[in-house]
Write a protein that holds these residues in place. Structure first.
Motif, PDB file in Angstrom:
ATOM      1  N   THR A 115       0.968  -1.038   0.261  1.00 43.36           N
ATOM      2  CA  THR A 115      -0.059  -0.091  -0.113  1.00 43.36           C
ATOM      3  C   THR A 115       1.132   0.897   0.118  1.00 43.36           C
ATOM      4  OG1 THR A 115      -0.120  -0.540   2.155  1.00 43.36           O
ATOM      5  CG2 THR A 115      -2.288  -1.161   0.896  1.00 43.36           C
ATOM      6  N   ASP A 146      -6.208 -10.691  12.930  1.00 42.69           N
ATOM      7  CA  ASP A 146      -6.545  -9.802  11.735  1.00 42.69           C
ATOM      8  C   ASP A 146      -7.336  -8.498  11.756  1.00 42.69           C
ATOM      9  OD1 ASP A 146      -8.055 -12.060  10.960  1.00 42.69           O
ATOM     10  OD2 ASP A 146      -9.405 -12.289  12.161  1.00 42.69           O
ATOM     11  N   SER A 147      -6.505  -7.858  13.233  1.00 39.65           N
ATOM     12  CA  SER A 147      -5.886  -6.298  13.452  1.00 39.65           C
ATOM     13  C   SER A 147      -4.647  -6.047  12.346  1.00 39.65           C
ATOM     14  CB  SER A 147      -4.919  -5.473  14.806  1.00 39.65           C
ATOM     15  OG  SER A 147      -4.401  -6.770  14.914  1.00 39.65           O
ATOM     16  N   ALA A 194      -4.828  -6.851   9.383  1.00 34.56           N
ATOM     17  CA  ALA A 194      -5.128  -6.556   7.641  1.00 34.56           C
ATOM     18  C   ALA A 194      -5.220  -5.028   7.740  1.00 34.56           C
ATOM     19  CB  ALA A 194      -6.593  -6.946   7.794  1.00 34.56           C
ATOM     20  N   ALA A 195      -5.192  -4.248   7.988  1.00 42.07           N
ATOM     21  CA  ALA A 195      -5.810  -2.606   8.173  1.00 42.07           C
ATOM     22  C   ALA A 195      -4.590  -2.527   7.431  1.00 42.07           C
ATOM     23  CB  ALA A 195      -5.346  -1.901   9.684  1.00 42.07           C
ATOM     24  N   ALA A 196      -3.410  -2.783   7.255  1.00 44.44           N
ATOM     25  CA  ALA A 196      -1.756  -2.527   6.751  1.00 44.44           C
ATOM     26  C   ALA A 196      -2.289  -2.862   5.038  1.00 44.44           C
ATOM     27  CB  ALA A 196      -0.846  -3.247   6.705  1.00 44.44           C
ATOM     28  N   GLU A 197      -3.078  -3.846   4.265  1.00 48.34           N
ATOM     29  CA  GLU A 197      -3.423  -5.099   3.328  1.00 48.34           C
ATOM     30  C   GLU A 197      -4.061  -3.858   2.197  1.00 48.34           C
ATOM     31  OE1 GLU A 197      -1.000  -7.133   2.271  1.00 48.34           O
ATOM     32  OE2 GLU A 197      -0.721  -7.322   4.416  1.00 48.34           O
ATOM     33  N   GLY A 236      -7.938  -3.299   3.201  1.00 48.39           N
ATOM     34  CA  GLY A 236      -8.246  -3.180   4.668  1.00 48.39           C
ATOM     35  C   GLY A 236      -8.387  -4.250   4.884  1.00 48.39           C
ATOM     36  N   SER A 237      -7.995  -5.323   4.154  1.00 46.90           N
ATOM     37  CA  SER A 237      -9.401  -7.154   4.740  1.00 46.90           C
ATOM     38  C   SER A 237      -7.914  -8.136   3.375  1.00 46.90           C
ATOM     39  CB  SER A 237     -10.023  -7.276   3.769  1.00 46.90           C
ATOM     40  OG  SER A 237     -10.134  -7.425   2.194  1.00 46.90           O
ATOM     41  N   TRP A 238      -7.928  -8.990   4.266  1.00 48.16           N
ATOM     42  CA  TRP A 238      -7.192 -10.381   3.862  1.00 48.16           C
ATOM     43  C   TRP A 238      -7.269 -10.959   2.444  1.00 48.16           C
ATOM     44  CZ3 TRP A 238      -2.916  -9.823   6.495  1.00 48.16           C
ATOM     45  CH2 TRP A 238      -3.136  -9.821   7.740  1.00 48.16           C
TER      46      TRP A 238
END
Length: 293
Positions: free
Chosen positions: A205, A234-235, A237-240, A243-245
């Protein structure tokens, strides 16, 4: 009608026999490979390098958080190892198999190319699994920050199997375009370049938009994303992206690569094998022996 049904059943059984032969071949090739010191060193070289990197990260955290930096990097290394094992390994064996007559024999066998491809998938799945196991030791140093449960195990197994089926056939197809095993170094170099926009060592990102598009077009990103989704909270995942997997997208893209590879590789192999004959194999072997001296 009966004749047609019988013929169809015969073709199915022939393909099953080819798959069984391929599995046997893959197992035997794996055993022989582990008897070669050079092959073993290659399988363990990158895991050892990764282990050293992770050990040096001990005590470091992701900036702005108390999450271990090694735990953040490890899943991406797992995904990259799967991709490297599948994309770069098989291609290097094609030229050798062409020179020693292996492909010529496969061409002469009913459904031989299917068996050959199945054998390569199994072989590189097993050797890549050994490389991944070598990452277990440093992983224990950051295990406290990782999510390690039944869901993790199921996802990692799925990602590993899908990753092998998605990458090995493509590698076989690309390897068949090379005229010598030395040229496969080019594929390794390209793979290294594709890792740059894959989000393995740096959040995707944070890259320019066009590089994000490039990264998402290849298996490296999706295998790294899948491994992160299996092993990280799961927290994070915000860096992806998004914001999800994006698990469904990951399965879809890798599945598409798998389908393309499984369809394309046998076609390319058969076309390449048509150009092979006993005389061309003998000439290639003579060139190889001449270089040896």
């Amino acid at each position: 009608m009966t004749t047609t049904t019988t013929s169809g059943a015969g073709r199915v059984e022939a393909r099953r026999a080819a798959v069984r032969a391929g599995l046997t071949r893959g197992w035997l090739e794996t055993k022989y490979s582990f008897m070669e010191a050079g092959d073993v060193i290659w399988y363990l070289a990158f895991p050892v390098i990764y282990a050293v990197v992770l050990l040096f990260m001990r005590g470091s955290t992701v900036p702005g958080t108390d999450f271990a930096l090694g735990a953040m990097v490890l899943p991406s290394l797992v995904g990259m190892s799967i991709a490297l094992g599948g994309l770069t390994g098989a291609a290097s064996t094609i030229a050798v198999d062409r020179e020693d007559g292996t492909l010529l024999r496969a061409k002469a066998t009913p459904n031989g190319m299917i068996g050959y491809l199945v054998g390569k998938i199994l072989m590189f799945a097993l050797t890549t699994a050994v490389s991944l196991l070598a990452l277990v030791i440093p992983a224990f140093t950051v295990a406290g920050d990782l999510r390690l449960d039944l869901r993790t195990a199921v996802l990692l197994i799925m990602i590993f199997v899908l990753g092998m089926v998605a990458t090995v056939p493509i590698s076989v197809a690309l390897g068949s375009l090379f005229t010598s095993s030395a040229q496969t170094g080019l594929l390794f170099l390209i793979s290294m370049l594709l890792i740059i926009p894959s989000g393995i060592f740096y959040p995707i990102t944070a890259l320019p938009g066009w590089l994000q598009v490039v990264g998402q077009a290849f298996p490296y990103y999706w295998l790294g994303l899948g491994a992160r989704s299996a092993m990280l909270p799961d927290s994070l995942a915000a860096a992806e992206i998004g914001g999800s997997w994006r698990t469904l997208e990951m399965i879809g893209v890798l599945g598409l690569w798998a389908v393309v590879g499984m369809v394309l590789a046998p076609i390319v192999l058969r076309r390449m094998a048509r150009r092979e004959s006993g005389s061309t194999v003998a000439a290639a072997r003579e060139r190889f022996m001449t270089k040896g001296y």
